[in-house]
Write a protein that holds these residues in place. Sequence first.
Motif, short mmCIF file in Angstrom:
data_model
loop_
_atom_site.label_atom_id
_atom_site.label_comp_id
_atom_site.label_asym_id
_atom_site.label_seq_id
_atom_site.Cartn_x
_atom_site.Cartn_y
_atom_site.Cartn_z
N TYR A 98 0.82 -1.21 0.00
CA TYR A 98 0.00 0.00 0.00
C TYR A 98 0.85 1.26 0.00
CZ TYR A 98 -4.32 -2.60 0.71
OH TYR A 98 -5.40 -3.43 0.55
N GLU A 99 1.99 1.21 0.71
CA GLU A 99 2.87 2.38 0.72
C GLU A 99 3.43 2.65 -0.67
OE1 GLU A 99 5.49 1.14 3.81
OE2 GLU A 99 4.15 1.88 5.39
N ARG A 100 3.79 1.58 -1.39
CA ARG A 100 4.26 1.76 -2.77
C ARG A 100 3.16 2.35 -3.64
NH1 ARG A 100 6.81 -3.06 -2.09
NH2 ARG A 100 5.16 -4.23 -3.13
N THR A 101 1.94 1.85 -3.47
CA THR A 101 0.81 2.38 -4.25
C THR A 101 0.61 3.86 -3.95
OG1 THR A 101 -0.27 0.23 -4.20
CG2 THR A 101 -1.64 2.12 -4.76
N ALA A 102 0.65 4.22 -2.67
CA ALA A 102 0.47 5.61 -2.27
C ALA A 102 1.56 6.50 -2.87
CB ALA A 102 0.48 5.73 -0.75
N HIS B 236 -3.43 1.56 8.37
CA HIS B 236 -4.20 0.49 9.02
C HIS B 236 -3.36 -0.79 9.12
CE1 HIS B 236 -7.35 -2.30 10.02
NE2 HIS B 236 -7.04 -3.02 8.96
N ALA B 237 -2.71 -1.15 8.02
CA ALA B 237 -1.91 -2.37 8.00
C ALA B 237 -0.76 -2.28 9.00
CB ALA B 237 -1.38 -2.65 6.60
N ARG B 238 -0.12 -1.11 9.09
CA ARG B 238 0.97 -0.93 10.05
C ARG B 238 0.45 -1.05 11.48
NH1 ARG B 238 5.66 -2.15 7.92
NH2 ARG B 238 6.08 -0.98 6.05
N ALA B 239 -0.75 -0.51 11.73
CA ALA B 239 -1.33 -0.59 13.07
C ALA B 239 -1.61 -2.05 13.45
CB ALA B 239 -2.62 0.22 13.13
N LYS C 82 -4.05 7.71 -3.98
CA LYS C 82 -2.94 7.95 -3.04
C LYS C 82 -3.46 8.06 -1.62
CE LYS C 82 0.36 10.29 -5.97
NZ LYS C 82 1.67 10.82 -5.77
N ILE C 83 -4.55 8.80 -1.44
CA ILE C 83 -5.13 8.99 -0.10
C ILE C 83 -5.62 7.65 0.44
CG2 ILE C 83 -7.05 10.05 1.14
CD1 ILE C 83 -6.72 12.41 -0.89
N TRP C 84 -6.32 6.89 -0.40
CA TRP C 84 -6.86 5.60 0.02
C TRP C 84 -5.74 4.63 0.41
CZ3 TRP C 84 -6.14 0.79 -2.32
CH2 TRP C 84 -6.90 -0.24 -1.81
N ALA C 85 -4.71 4.56 -0.43
CA ALA C 85 -3.60 3.64 -0.17
C ALA C 85 -2.84 4.04 1.09
CB ALA C 85 -2.66 3.59 -1.37
#
Length: 65
Positions: free
Chosen positions: A30-34, A52-55, A43-46
């Motif tokens: 997701y970070e790469r997508t963002a 969320h994934a990091r949390a 970008k905002i969604w990713a």
Amino acid sequence: MSTRYRRRPETPDEIRAEHVDFWTRAAERYERTAQYARMPGMKIWAAAQARHARAVETKRKREQA
């Protein structure tokens, strides 16, 4: 990555480690997508998905400790 030939985790500890790895990989994706997406909304969604994934990843790591 193909899951067909990957050795499946067997012990509960391996399974929990696998869950942490899943969230780590998801966050990185997701970070790469963002970072590279062309559409601002994407970008905002990713970025939100990555947070969320990091949390979840930190929560799982804390559960294991």
